[in-house]
Design a protein around this motif. Structure first.
Motif, PDB file in Angstrom:
ATOM      1  N   TYR A  42       1.194  -1.546   0.112  1.00 46.51           N
ATOM      2  CA  TYR A  42      -0.159  -0.103  -0.036  1.00 46.51           C
ATOM      3  C   TYR A  42       0.808   0.984  -0.075  1.00 46.51           C
ATOM      4  N   ALA A  43       0.384   2.226  -1.064  1.00 41.51           N
ATOM      5  CA  ALA A  43       1.377   3.211  -0.961  1.00 41.51           C
ATOM      6  C   ALA A  43       0.240   4.407  -1.006  1.00 41.51           C
ATOM      7  N   PHE A  44       0.931   5.874  -1.438  1.00 44.72           N
ATOM      8  CA  PHE A  44       0.531   6.867  -1.954  1.00 44.72           C
ATOM      9  C   PHE A  44       1.654   8.027  -2.761  1.00 44.72           C
ATOM     10  N   ILE A  45       0.484   8.099  -2.900  1.00 46.24           N
ATOM     11  CA  ILE A  45       1.501   9.338  -4.086  1.00 46.24           C
ATOM     12  C   ILE A  45       2.409  10.056  -3.513  1.00 46.24           C
ATOM     13  N   ASN A  58       4.100  -3.205   7.750  1.00 46.18           N
ATOM     14  CA  ASN A  58       4.784  -3.780   7.081  1.00 46.18           C
ATOM     15  C   ASN A  58       5.187  -3.400   5.576  1.00 46.18           C
ATOM     16  N   ILE A  59       3.716  -4.002   5.305  1.00 49.23           N
ATOM     17  CA  ILE A  59       3.518  -3.617   3.700  1.00 49.23           C
ATOM     18  C   ILE A  59       2.583  -2.740   3.508  1.00 49.23           C
ATOM     19  N   CYS A  60       3.159  -1.259   4.346  1.00 50.01           N
ATOM     20  CA  CYS A  60       2.478   0.308   4.172  1.00 50.01           C
ATOM     21  C   CYS A  60       4.145   0.794   4.118  1.00 50.01           C
ATOM     22  N   ILE A  61       4.142   1.172   2.158  1.00 51.38           N
ATOM     23  CA  ILE A  61       5.485   1.538   1.920  1.00 51.38           C
ATOM     24  C   ILE A  61       5.745   2.887   1.819  1.00 51.38           C
ATOM     25  N   GLU A  62       6.629   3.729   2.274  1.00 53.40           N
ATOM     26  CA  GLU A  62       6.848   5.402   1.809  1.00 53.40           C
ATOM     27  C   GLU A  62       7.501   5.483   1.137  1.00 53.40           C
ATOM     28  N   ASN A  63       8.624   4.644   0.859  1.00 54.97           N
ATOM     29  CA  ASN A  63       9.095   5.094  -0.301  1.00 54.97           C
ATOM     30  C   ASN A  63       9.910   3.819  -0.500  1.00 54.97           C
ATOM     31  N   MET A  64       9.582   3.204  -2.020  1.00 57.47           N
ATOM     32  CA  MET A  64       9.240   2.147  -3.564  1.00 57.47           C
ATOM     33  C   MET A  64      10.829   2.110  -3.414  1.00 57.47           C
ATOM     34  N   ASP A  65      11.511   3.386  -3.846  1.00 57.65           N
ATOM     35  CA  ASP A  65      12.747   3.024  -3.781  1.00 57.65           C
ATOM     36  C   ASP A  65      13.493   1.927  -3.179  1.00 57.65           C
ATOM     37  N   SER A  66      12.937   2.072  -1.827  1.00 57.67           N
ATOM     38  CA  SER A  66      13.873   1.235  -1.248  1.00 57.67           C
ATOM     39  C   SER A  66      13.599  -0.532  -1.165  1.00 57.67           C
ATOM     40  N   LEU A  67      12.612  -0.814  -2.204  1.00 67.25           N
ATOM     41  CA  LEU A  67      12.555  -2.378  -2.247  1.00 67.25           C
ATOM     42  C   LEU A  67      13.096  -2.779  -3.504  1.00 67.25           C
ATOM     43  N   ASP A  68      14.963  -3.927  -3.416  1.00 66.34           N
ATOM     44  CA  ASP A  68      15.503  -3.948  -4.292  1.00 66.34           C
ATOM     45  C   ASP A  68      14.514  -5.067  -5.356  1.00 66.34           C
ATOM     46  N   GLY A  86      -6.198  12.798 -13.431  1.00 71.21           N
ATOM     47  CA  GLY A  86      -5.330  12.268 -13.366  1.00 71.21           C
ATOM     48  C   GLY A  86      -3.807  12.022 -13.243  1.00 71.21           C
ATOM     49  N   LYS A  87      -3.405  13.287 -13.630  1.00 70.67           N
ATOM     50  CA  LYS A  87      -1.929  14.124 -13.616  1.00 70.67           C
ATOM     51  C   LYS A  87      -1.208  13.161 -12.456  1.00 70.67           C
ATOM     52  N   SER A  88      -1.477  13.775 -11.219  1.00 64.50           N
ATOM     53  CA  SER A  88      -1.007  13.227  -9.778  1.00 64.50           C
ATOM     54  C   SER A  88      -0.507  11.712 -10.064  1.00 64.50           C
ATOM     55  N   PHE A  89      -1.067  10.960 -10.540  1.00 68.95           N
ATOM     56  CA  PHE A  89      -1.258   9.411 -10.260  1.00 68.95           C
ATOM     57  C   PHE A  89      -0.381   8.974 -11.281  1.00 68.95           C
ATOM     58  N   ILE A  90      -0.573   9.561 -12.343  1.00 67.21           N
ATOM     59  CA  ILE A  90       0.296   9.049 -13.544  1.00 67.21           C
ATOM     60  C   ILE A  90       1.663   9.530 -13.356  1.00 67.21           C
ATOM     61  N   ASP A  91       1.679  10.693 -12.876  1.00 76.20           N
ATOM     62  CA  ASP A  91       2.839  11.405 -12.919  1.00 76.20           C
ATOM     63  C   ASP A  91       4.294  10.443 -11.581  1.00 76.20           C
ATOM     64  N   GLU A  92       3.237  10.684 -10.787  1.00 75.97           N
ATOM     65  CA  GLU A  92       4.190   8.993 -10.178  1.00 75.97           C
ATOM     66  C   GLU A  92       4.036   7.791 -10.474  1.00 75.97           C
ATOM     67  N   LEU A  93       3.298   6.654 -11.108  1.00 74.51           N
ATOM     68  CA  LEU A  93       4.037   5.867 -12.110  1.00 74.51           C
ATOM     69  C   LEU A  93       4.820   6.243 -13.205  1.00 74.51           C
ATOM     70  N   LYS A  94       4.879   7.462 -13.737  1.00 73.38           N
ATOM     71  CA  LYS A  94       5.885   7.544 -15.160  1.00 73.38           C
ATOM     72  C   LYS A  94       7.492   8.022 -13.938  1.00 73.38           C
ATOM     73  N   LYS A  95       7.366   7.488 -12.568  1.00 69.34           N
ATOM     74  CA  LYS A  95       8.958   7.906 -12.270  1.00 69.34           C
ATOM     75  C   LYS A  95       9.417   6.347 -12.316  1.00 69.34           C
ATOM     76  N   ASN A  96       9.251   5.661 -12.085  1.00 72.22           N
ATOM     77  CA  ASN A  96       9.439   3.988 -12.600  1.00 72.22           C
ATOM     78  C   ASN A  96       8.619   2.946 -12.938  1.00 72.22           C
ATOM     79  N   PRO A  97       8.423   3.208 -15.195  1.00 74.60           N
ATOM     80  CA  PRO A  97       7.124   2.628 -15.061  1.00 74.60           C
ATOM     81  C   PRO A  97       7.676   0.971 -14.886  1.00 74.60           C
ATOM     82  N   ALA A  98       8.832   0.926 -15.422  1.00 76.01           N
ATOM     83  CA  ALA A  98       9.049  -0.876 -15.101  1.00 76.01           C
ATOM     84  C   ALA A  98       8.727  -0.930 -14.606  1.00 76.01           C
ATOM     85  N   ARG A  99       8.501  -0.692 -12.866  1.00 72.39           N
ATOM     86  CA  ARG A  99       8.412  -1.512 -12.078  1.00 72.39           C
ATOM     87  C   ARG A  99       7.033  -2.573 -11.470  1.00 72.39           C
TER      88      ARG A  99
END
Length: 300
Positions: free
Chosen positions: A87-90, A116-126, A146-159
């Motif tokens: 679970y994450a936030f934008i 434990n499954i509420c993640i503040e920083n998804m970059d911390s996941l390997d 929808g811009k804020s949500f899409i911008d969040e996904l654009k940070k790392n779409p591959a994941r």
């Protein structure tokens, strides 16, 4: 207060609050409605009353009710468990707290989500972590474009490829759902929007005999109130009619939430004071971006 105005106020309060004690924002609405309406030109008052009748307001109790219901709907989706879901936030553009963060906190608390499954920083996941994650759930109160949500996904779409990305939101504009869906198709990301409510633009609902004329009159009235052009129809001309107990989205029509020296709104947006050092930082960033744009245009 005229009889029709009084009736509309009573109907709105009943619809928004269902007989419960008024919260701070609804108390302000009731106490200031008559004075607020006195500012509205006579020819615009029927339009304004219709828009207020169609505004959706969510008290704290109502938002929690819908966050519980949306989580129930989420758990009905296939293959959702603590073993494969986070679970994450934008995140806000400048790293500050925002409504998505606030509602993520509320959501995990009232639904008893495993911290434990509420993640503040998804970059911390390997990479190994991501192999076990099948579902990413983002929480928010409202999405206008929808811009804020899409911008969040654009940070790392591959994941997100091969995953289920859930956007759990209390209220969302139809245009935002379309835009999010389009982005999902472009990137081959499976995005599922779970919302309690969806809205059309205020002047595309058929609320008036002539929506275009009504829109023009509201824009002119807003201009006369010295509401900035970009604010009159809401952020990116969203034309939303929504307010929450903690704030009013900037997507909502400007005259409902924007105060000026000559006009006071009825659901004013609460913009926190920005310390001077933050203002200076923003100015530096804007100058840097401007210089970069100039250099790019010159081909440097």
């Amino acid at each position: 207060m005229e009889a029709r105005e009084k009736t509309i106020v009573e109907e709105c309060i009943q619809k928004w609050n269902n007989g419960l004690p008024l919260d701070e924002r609804l108390t302000y609405f009731c106490d200031n409605f008559e004075t607020w309406m006195e500012q509205i030109p006579l020819e615009c008052r029927p339009l304004v009353l219709t828009l207020i009748q169609n505004l959706q307001y969510y008290s704290h109790r109502a938002t929690n009710k819908w966050l519980l219901e949306l989580h129930r709907q989420l758990l009905e989706q296939p293959n959702i468990s603590d073993e494969n879901t986070i679970y994450a936030f934008i995140k806000s553009k400048y790293g500050k707290t925002n409504s998505s963060n606030d509602y993520w906190t509320e959501y995990k608390y009232i639904n008893g989500i495993n911290r434990n499954i509420c993640i503040e920083n998804m970059d911390s996941l390997d990479d190994e972590d991501w192999q076990h994650i099948k579902n990413i759930v983002f929480i928010d109160d409202f999405s206008g474009s929808g811009k804020s949500f899409i911008d969040e996904l654009k940070k790392n779409p591959a994941r997100y490829k091969g995953k289920n990305v859930y956007f759990v939101v209390i209220n969302v504009m139809h245009k935002a759902v379309e835009k999010i869906g389009g982005y999902g198709k472009e990137t081959d990301i499976n995005i599922i929007v779970l919302s309690a409510f969806q809205q059309e633009k205020a002047f595309e609902r058929g609320l008036f005999e002539d929506d275009a004329v009504a829109k023009t009159r509201i824009i002119k009235m807003s201009k006369d109130f010295q509401i900035p052009k970009d604010e009159r129809l809401g952020y990116k001309k969203t034309q939303a009619l929504v307010a929450f107990y903690n704030n009013t989205p900037n997507n909502t029509l400007g005259f409902i939430r924007y105060d000026t020296d000559k006009y006071k709104s009825v659901f004013p947006r609460q913009d926190d004071y920005v310390p001077k050092w933050m203002q200076m930082k923003k100015s530096r960033q804007q100058r840097k971006q401007t210089n970069y744009n100039i250099a790019t245009m010159k081909g440097n």
